[in-house]
Scaffold this motif. Structure first.
Motif, short mmCIF file in Angstrom:
data_model
loop_
_atom_site.label_atom_id
_atom_site.label_comp_id
_atom_site.label_asym_id
_atom_site.label_seq_id
_atom_site.Cartn_x
_atom_site.Cartn_y
_atom_site.Cartn_z
N GLY A 27 -11.33 10.00 4.79
CA GLY A 27 -10.55 9.52 3.65
C GLY A 27 -9.96 8.16 3.97
O GLY A 27 -10.49 7.41 4.80
N TRP A 28 -8.82 7.83 3.35
CA TRP A 28 -8.17 6.54 3.61
C TRP A 28 -7.42 6.65 4.94
O TRP A 28 -6.63 7.56 5.15
N HIS A 29 -7.66 5.69 5.83
CA HIS A 29 -7.08 5.76 7.16
C HIS A 29 -6.96 4.35 7.77
O HIS A 29 -7.48 3.38 7.23
N ASP A 30 -6.28 4.29 8.92
CA ASP A 30 -6.13 3.05 9.70
C ASP A 30 -5.52 1.92 8.85
O ASP A 30 -6.04 0.80 8.83
N GLY A 31 -4.42 2.22 8.21
CA GLY A 31 -3.72 1.18 7.45
C GLY A 31 -3.06 0.20 8.40
O GLY A 31 -2.44 0.59 9.39
N ARG A 32 -3.19 -1.10 8.09
CA ARG A 32 -2.66 -2.10 8.99
C ARG A 32 -2.32 -3.39 8.25
O ARG A 32 -2.96 -3.74 7.25
N VAL A 75 -8.10 4.88 -4.77
CA VAL A 75 -6.88 4.76 -3.98
C VAL A 75 -5.78 5.50 -4.73
O VAL A 75 -5.46 5.14 -5.87
N PRO A 76 -5.19 6.55 -4.16
CA PRO A 76 -4.12 7.27 -4.86
C PRO A 76 -3.01 6.32 -5.29
O PRO A 76 -2.68 5.35 -4.58
N ALA A 77 -2.42 6.58 -6.45
CA ALA A 77 -1.42 5.67 -7.01
C ALA A 77 -0.25 5.46 -6.07
O ALA A 77 0.25 4.33 -5.93
N ASP A 78 0.22 6.53 -5.43
CA ASP A 78 1.37 6.37 -4.53
C ASP A 78 1.03 5.52 -3.31
O ASP A 78 1.85 4.74 -2.83
N LEU A 79 -0.20 5.64 -2.81
CA LEU A 79 -0.63 4.81 -1.68
C LEU A 79 -0.77 3.36 -2.12
O LEU A 79 -0.39 2.44 -1.37
N ASN A 128 -18.52 4.29 2.50
CA ASN A 128 -17.43 3.62 3.20
C ASN A 128 -16.90 2.45 2.37
O ASN A 128 -17.69 1.70 1.77
N TYR A 129 -15.58 2.30 2.38
CA TYR A 129 -14.94 1.25 1.59
C TYR A 129 -13.78 0.65 2.38
O TYR A 129 -13.30 1.22 3.36
N GLN A 130 -13.33 -0.49 1.91
CA GLN A 130 -12.13 -1.11 2.45
C GLN A 130 -11.24 -1.56 1.29
O GLN A 130 -11.72 -2.09 0.29
N PHE A 131 -9.96 -1.28 1.44
CA PHE A 131 -8.94 -1.68 0.47
C PHE A 131 -8.10 -2.77 1.13
O PHE A 131 -7.60 -2.58 2.24
#
Length: 354
Positions: A40-45, A105-109, A153-156
């Motif tokens: 899922g969504w991970h490794d936020g930086r 991308v979940p709204a809260d994230l 795979n994606y990147q935000f």
């Protein structure tokens, strides 16, 4: 999500706030979050602003799985930093990604990430009148491979840019070319999604309009080439007699955050609003007879841009003597006043970093 932070070793010199161009300067850092089907969504930086490394077979380059958003942060007179309706941008971003079969991308994230990067680079939020920090979240397919299918795979990413007026004219009437050959979008397509392909499809008409001395293009519907839809970078509204008319949300135009805000304000003021099909023939006739009192575009970048002239086929009509109308000015002053903390916010549209 907890964001790891890597601070830029060398900080940029900030531009002159009195002479900001739109989308020309970028802050010291950007926010990145990765996605995989497994994690899922991970490794936020939060990392230094810089180039993105990409495989030549990256699927976004070949099949255009890419979406983006646009919103702003404002510095209020007391120094607080405010966002304008970020939750609505988050919901639209979800719908755009769904249309392109991308991970959502979940709204809260989304909101958490926006607040995190703006807070980290908050020294870049300008304070001069008419300026703001433009926020550009975007998402794209990072999987490598040739073959048409939804990527795994994606990147935000979120980048930030201090900005002034979107149009060189500022808040002054612009000249609009009505396009009747090229098509921007059709129902069932991606017209309602904020994706790069929609804008790429609009460039040819934009270039032609610019060559003839017009700032923007007004698009007609893709089926009949008859009904007014939107301007290239804005939703469009027309004050005909005592009623504001704008195109309905039927899948071929962007559901603008500013559009929704303006309609709400108009209804607050008991001004009649019609979301309906408006033919270009009806619009031009209203211009000939004087029934077309004012016209303006609405969007995050420009906020409100008065339209002073329309050109369709071989005819040109001038609106309100090429002056900004009183209703247009009132809407601009009220909405920007709410955004900048100078006017009461009756709908709780503004939220703060902390």
């Amino acid at each position: 999500m907890n964001f790891k932070i890597e601070r830029a070793k060398v900080l940029k010199e900030k531009p002159d706030e009195k002479n900001l161009k739109f989308g020309r300067y970028f802050t010291d850092h950007m926010l990145v979050i990765d996605y995989s089907e497994e994690k899922g969504w991970h490794d936020g930086r939060i990392i230094p602003y810089g180039p993105i490394e990409m495989d030549p077979a990256c699927m976004v380059l070949h099949y255009a799985q890419e979406t983006f958003e646009g919103l702003k942060a404002y510095r209020h007179p007391n120094g607080d930093i405010a966002l304008f309706r970020p939750e609505m941008n988050a919901q639209r971003f979800i719908k755009s990604n769904e249309r392109l079969c991308m991970a959502t991308v979940p709204a809260d994230l989304f909101v958490q990430a926006v607040k995190a990067i703006v807070d980290y680079d908050k020294d870049w939020v300008p304070s001069e009148p008419g300026t703001s920090l433009y926020i550009r979240p975007f998402c794209y397919a990072t999987e490598s491979g040739v073959g048409v299918h939804p990527a795994k795979n994606y990147q935000f990413v979120i980048i930030l840019s201090p900005v002034g007026d979107y149009y060189p004219e500022g808040v002054k009437p612009v000249k609009i070319w009505v396009e009747d050959e090229y098509v921007r979008a059709v129902k069932g397509g991606t017209g309602f999604a904020k994706c790069g392909g929609n804008y790429a499809a609009s460039i040819a008409a934009q270039v032609r309009a610019n060559q003839r001395g017009y700032t923007q293009v007004l698009w007609l519907d893709g089926v009949h080439r008859k009904y007014v839809e939107e301007v290239g970078t804005m939703n469009a509204m027309f004050l005909i007699n005592d009623t504001v008319v704008t195109a309905p949300l039927e899948g071929s135009i962007l559901p603008g955050v500013t559009r929704d805000s303006i309609i709400t304000l108009l209804k607050d003021w008991n001004i009649k609003v019609e979301e309906r099909h408006l033919s270009i023939d009806e619009l031009m006739e209203a211009g000939r007879t004087g029934a077309l009192k004012e016209a303006f575009g609405t969007g995050t970048a420009a906020v409100i841009s008065p339209i002073g002239e329309l050109h369709y086929k071989d005819e040109t009509i001038v609106i309100n003597d090429f002056k900004t109308g009183s209703l247009t000015q009132k809407l601009y002053d009220t909405l920007t006043g709410i955004q900048c903390g100078k006017v009461t916010d009756p709908h709780d549209w503004v939220s703060y970093l902390k």
